[in-house]
Design an enzyme around this catalytic site. Structure first.
Site, PDB file in Angstrom:
ATOM      1  N   ARG A  14       4.647  17.888   9.279  1.00  0.00           N
ATOM      2  CA  ARG A  14       4.946  18.905   9.912  1.00  0.00           C
ATOM      3  C   ARG A  14       4.537  20.173   9.324  1.00  0.00           C
ATOM      4  O   ARG A  14       4.087  21.061  10.166  1.00  0.00           O
ATOM      5  CB  ARG A  14       6.950  19.209   9.795  1.00  0.00           C
ATOM      6  CG  ARG A  14       7.407  17.921  10.293  1.00  0.00           C
ATOM      7  CD  ARG A  14       8.948  18.203  10.092  1.00  0.00           C
ATOM      8  NE  ARG A  14       9.202  19.339  11.285  1.00  0.00           N
ATOM      9  CZ  ARG A  14      10.734  19.693  11.245  1.00  0.00           C
ATOM     10  NH1 ARG A  14      11.457  19.356  10.379  1.00  0.00           N
ATOM     11  NH2 ARG A  14      10.857  20.802  11.948  1.00  0.00           N
ATOM     12  N   HIS A  82      -2.648  -6.554  -5.602  1.00  0.00           N
ATOM     13  CA  HIS A  82      -3.349  -5.614  -6.254  1.00  0.00           C
ATOM     14  C   HIS A  82      -4.159  -4.919  -5.317  1.00  0.00           C
ATOM     15  O   HIS A  82      -5.117  -5.536  -4.603  1.00  0.00           O
ATOM     16  CB  HIS A  82      -4.423  -6.587  -7.051  1.00  0.00           C
ATOM     17  CG  HIS A  82      -5.002  -5.852  -8.433  1.00  0.00           C
ATOM     18  ND1 HIS A  82      -5.958  -4.944  -8.283  1.00  0.00           N
ATOM     19  CD2 HIS A  82      -4.687  -5.755  -9.841  1.00  0.00           C
ATOM     20  CE1 HIS A  82      -6.314  -4.215  -9.473  1.00  0.00           C
ATOM     21  NE2 HIS A  82      -5.451  -4.827 -10.401  1.00  0.00           N
ATOM     22  N   ASP A  83      -4.044  -3.583  -5.474  1.00  0.00           N
ATOM     23  CA  ASP A  83      -4.680  -2.767  -4.090  1.00  0.00           C
ATOM     24  C   ASP A  83      -6.129  -2.590  -4.592  1.00  0.00           C
ATOM     25  O   ASP A  83      -6.931  -2.797  -3.379  1.00  0.00           O
ATOM     26  CB  ASP A  83      -4.111  -1.307  -4.050  1.00  0.00           C
ATOM     27  CG  ASP A  83      -3.738  -0.697  -5.431  1.00  0.00           C
ATOM     28  OD1 ASP A  83      -4.347  -1.081  -6.594  1.00  0.00           O
ATOM     29  OD2 ASP A  83      -3.459   0.412  -5.494  1.00  0.00           O
ATOM     30  N   THR A 107     -12.948  -1.319 -14.640  1.00  0.00           N
ATOM     31  CA  THR A 107     -11.387  -1.400 -14.486  1.00  0.00           C
ATOM     32  C   THR A 107     -10.921  -0.931 -13.258  1.00  0.00           C
ATOM     33  O   THR A 107     -11.478   0.161 -12.838  1.00  0.00           O
ATOM     34  CB  THR A 107     -10.751  -1.409 -15.817  1.00  0.00           C
ATOM     35  OG1 THR A 107      -9.576  -1.656 -15.851  1.00  0.00           O
ATOM     36  CG2 THR A 107     -10.568   0.272 -16.112  1.00  0.00           C
ATOM     37  N   SER A 108      -9.803  -1.155 -12.990  1.00  0.00           N
ATOM     38  CA  SER A 108      -9.201  -0.512 -11.867  1.00  0.00           C
ATOM     39  C   SER A 108      -8.947   1.103 -11.801  1.00  0.00           C
ATOM     40  O   SER A 108      -9.529   1.924 -11.074  1.00  0.00           O
ATOM     41  CB  SER A 108      -7.703  -0.923 -11.568  1.00  0.00           C
ATOM     42  OG  SER A 108      -7.678  -2.318 -11.311  1.00  0.00           O
ATOM     43  N   HIS A 155      18.948  45.677 -11.632  1.00  0.00           N
ATOM     44  CA  HIS A 155      20.259  45.065 -11.257  1.00  0.00           C
ATOM     45  C   HIS A 155      20.569  44.946 -10.099  1.00  0.00           C
ATOM     46  O   HIS A 155      21.844  44.724  -9.807  1.00  0.00           O
ATOM     47  CB  HIS A 155      21.268  45.675 -12.596  1.00  0.00           C
ATOM     48  CG  HIS A 155      20.804  45.924 -13.936  1.00  0.00           C
ATOM     49  ND1 HIS A 155      20.837  44.877 -14.874  1.00  0.00           N
ATOM     50  CD2 HIS A 155      20.409  47.027 -14.369  1.00  0.00           C
ATOM     51  CE1 HIS A 155      20.394  45.717 -15.984  1.00  0.00           C
ATOM     52  NE2 HIS A 155      19.962  46.851 -15.741  1.00  0.00           N
ATOM     53  N   SER A 285      20.449  31.824  14.589  1.00  0.00           N
ATOM     54  CA  SER A 285      21.733  31.091  14.529  1.00  0.00           C
ATOM     55  C   SER A 285      22.161  30.661  15.734  1.00  0.00           C
ATOM     56  O   SER A 285      22.329  31.226  16.818  1.00  0.00           O
ATOM     57  CB  SER A 285      22.943  32.076  13.978  1.00  0.00           C
ATOM     58  OG  SER A 285      24.064  31.469  14.002  1.00  0.00           O
ATOM     59  N   ARG A 325      -2.337   2.367 -22.520  1.00  0.00           N
ATOM     60  CA  ARG A 325      -1.923   2.615 -21.222  1.00  0.00           C
ATOM     61  C   ARG A 325      -0.770   1.739 -20.905  1.00  0.00           C
ATOM     62  O   ARG A 325      -0.577   0.628 -21.520  1.00  0.00           O
ATOM     63  CB  ARG A 325      -3.054   2.243 -20.012  1.00  0.00           C
ATOM     64  CG  ARG A 325      -3.146   1.764 -18.806  1.00  0.00           C
ATOM     65  CD  ARG A 325      -2.075   1.303 -17.897  1.00  0.00           C
ATOM     66  NE  ARG A 325      -1.820   2.270 -16.973  1.00  0.00           N
ATOM     67  CZ  ARG A 325      -2.497   2.436 -15.504  1.00  0.00           C
ATOM     68  NH1 ARG A 325      -3.458   1.709 -15.195  1.00  0.00           N
ATOM     69  NH2 ARG A 325      -2.129   3.446 -14.854  1.00  0.00           N
ATOM     70  N   SER A 330       1.981   4.967 -12.667  1.00  0.00           N
ATOM     71  CA  SER A 330       1.359   4.893 -11.337  1.00  0.00           C
ATOM     72  C   SER A 330       2.103   5.166 -10.193  1.00  0.00           C
ATOM     73  O   SER A 330       1.859   6.190  -9.516  1.00  0.00           O
ATOM     74  CB  SER A 330       0.809   3.410 -11.248  1.00  0.00           C
ATOM     75  OG  SER A 330       0.228   3.066  -9.995  1.00  0.00           O
ATOM     76  N   ARG A 334       1.580   8.681  -7.981  1.00  0.00           N
ATOM     77  CA  ARG A 334       1.290   8.460  -6.441  1.00  0.00           C
ATOM     78  C   ARG A 334       1.960   9.475  -5.685  1.00  0.00           C
ATOM     79  O   ARG A 334       1.607   9.749  -4.426  1.00  0.00           O
ATOM     80  CB  ARG A 334       1.398   7.149  -5.984  1.00  0.00           C
ATOM     81  CG  ARG A 334       0.328   6.116  -6.520  1.00  0.00           C
ATOM     82  CD  ARG A 334       0.373   4.784  -6.084  1.00  0.00           C
ATOM     83  NE  ARG A 334      -0.598   3.702  -7.134  1.00  0.00           N
ATOM     84  CZ  ARG A 334      -1.199   2.616  -6.379  1.00  0.00           C
ATOM     85  NH1 ARG A 334      -1.063   2.503  -5.231  1.00  0.00           N
ATOM     86  NH2 ARG A 334      -1.715   1.988  -7.162  1.00  0.00           N
TER      87      ARG A 334
END
Length: 484
Positions: A14, A82-83, A107-108, A155, A285, A325, A330, A334
């Protein structure tokens, strides 16, 4: 493709800019993964690994995913859980000559972490441009109202006068600090590079038959191809999650700035001195048709509170990473990283919209000054009597009595402050009655506020915005429109 082109959440869909929403979209994420795989293959080929020209060309020709490839990747991920490997196989289907060397030695986190660093750097750049526009708009406002006296508040009680423009410089100064902090975070950002499963580069050392120089050159070359000037010298499997803390800290700090600024505007709206934009057909309103609620400033405060808390996720995540790690970072990251940047983006868009349509009511401001100024002017009146030969203590007592009488009129009877009328009616003050109007001129109570505005804008704001990158952003900026 729309579902893949933007980061889809109720918040972003939006309100977020198309640029920021696209940056964190699935389409851009997986496109970036493919570019990283291409960069790795190019560098490995340059350093002697047997990768064909055809493989490189097929990878270059298929950096963008079409809807069919998204479907294939989704099916692969459902099967493999496994993405990254799902996308390795999907990429291999459209670049078959490269299928056997995609992700070679990596590695990933080679794609996930390096991609995140690319997104973070680009997101910080987008925010810098938008923040520069907001600063520019408020600077114009400060210049326009540099010498318009207004009641100061400490104040949230009446205090010494300032000017509308001087008050705006307080907001701008904090925004300039945010500009500095965000730029520092972006310019300090490095690349994870090519580090392997636990950061030792062991797999690449094996690929290059123990040639340490080639492994170092691979890291340097991939970093260069990916557009970074340096890679972090040591990593574990991931880049240190402390980097996320350093990135989100200036965003949280900006959230505090935005909240304070928008709160001031909400209070000013209540005083009817300054209001945010309000369209002719806007409804304040559903029940009270006369209302002009400061809903933009309220939205800023609401989102700014969220922005200020997001860094807590980064702090928590960094503190619980075990050894080289653990995967509990993860899912959190994300959500955390995109939401932080999307939120900051929306806050800036709303701030720009507000800054471009602020309405000032000088007569309301003058009336409030008139209600309070007589009390503030009493010291000036006393000094004027002394200059005419009067006794300071006697004058002080006279003013004290008259002030209490006037305060009774205001507080107990709900009448206007009539202190000056009482001074005019008292023969004791005959020697200075001709000076009263000058003594009560609001401009004599604002000190150096107009000059402070001029100097601040000339010495701090304009130089900060003179940066070529920010000038380009200002040149492209259009008036901010809100969807709702």
């Amino acid at each position: 493709m729309e579902a893949f082109d933007t980061y889809q959440t109720p918040l972003s869909s939006r309100y977020a800019s198309k640029e920021m929403a696209h940056l964190f979209s699935p389409a851009n994420r997986f496109h970036t993964w493919r570019k990283l795989w291409l960069n790795l293959a190019i560098a490995e080929k340059e350093l002697g690994l047997p990768i064909s020209d055809e493989a490189i060309e097929q990878m270059k020709a298929n950096l963008h995913l079409d809807p069919k490839q998204f479907e294939i990747a989704a099916a692969e991920e459902k099967k493999r859980r496994h993405d990254v490997m799902a996308h390795v196989h999907t990429f291999g289907q459209v670049a078959p000559a490269a299928a056997g060397i995609i992700h070679l030695g990596a590695t990933s986190c080679y794609v996930t972490d390096n991609a995140d660093l690319i997104f973070i750097r680009e997101a910080l750049t987008l925010l810098l441009g938008k923040l520069a526009v907001v600063i520019d708009r408020f600077a114009n406002f400060a210049q326009q109202y540099r010498d318009l006296p207004t009641l100061g508040f400490t104040h949230f009680q009446p205090a010494q006068l300032t000017t509308v423009g001087k008050r705006a410089t307080l907001w701008i100064q904090e925004l300039l600090w945010d500009l500095r902090n965000i730029k520092r975070a972006r310019d300090d950002l490095g690349f994870r590079g090519v580090k392997g499963t636990t950061g030792t580069q062991a797999s690449f050392l094996t690929l290059f038959d123990g040639d340490h120089d080639k492994v170092e050159e691979l890291d340097r070359r991939v970093t260069e191809l990916s557009g970074f000037s340096y890679a972090y010298p040591v990593t574990s499997q991931t880049y240190s999650r402390k980097i996320d803390i350093d990135v989100l800290a200036p965003l949280a700090s900006f959230g505090a700035t935005a909240h304070k600024l928008a709160t001031d505007l909400r209070l000013l709206a209540n005083l009817k001195e300054v209001e945010e934009p309000f369209e002719s057909t806007q409804i304040g309103s559903s029940a009270m048709a006369y209302k002009r609620n400061p809903m933009r400033s309220e939205r800023i405060c609401s989102l700014a509170r969220h922005l200020m808390t997001i860094q807590q996720n980064a702090l928590g995540t960094a503190s619980v990473q075990w050894f080289e790690r653990t995967l509990d970072d993860s899912a959190n990251r994300r959500i955390t990283l995109p939401e932080a940047f999307l939120t900051a983006d929306i806050v800036l868009t709303t701030l720009q919209n507000v800054s471009e349509g602020l309405v000032v009511y000088p007569k309301v401001i003058a009336r409030r000054i008139a209600q309070e100024l007589p009390f503030m002017a009493t010291e000036n009146i006393i000094m004027a009597i002394v200059k005419k030969g009067g006794d300071r203590q006697e004058a002080h007592e006279k003013i004290r009595v008259l002030s209490h009488e006037a305060a009774h009129q205001v507080k107990q009877l709900g009448l206007e402050n009539d202190l000056i009328e009482r001074v005019r009616a008292d023969p004791y003050f005959d020697p200075i009655k001709g000076e009263l109007d000058a003594l009560l001129d609001p401009r004599s109570f604002i000190g150096r506020a107009p000059e402070q505005v001029d100097k601040f804008l000339a010495d701090w704001v304009r130089p900060a915005l003179a940066d070529a990158e920010l000038q380009a952003a200002l040149g492209k900026a259009s008036k901010a429109e809100l969807n709702v």
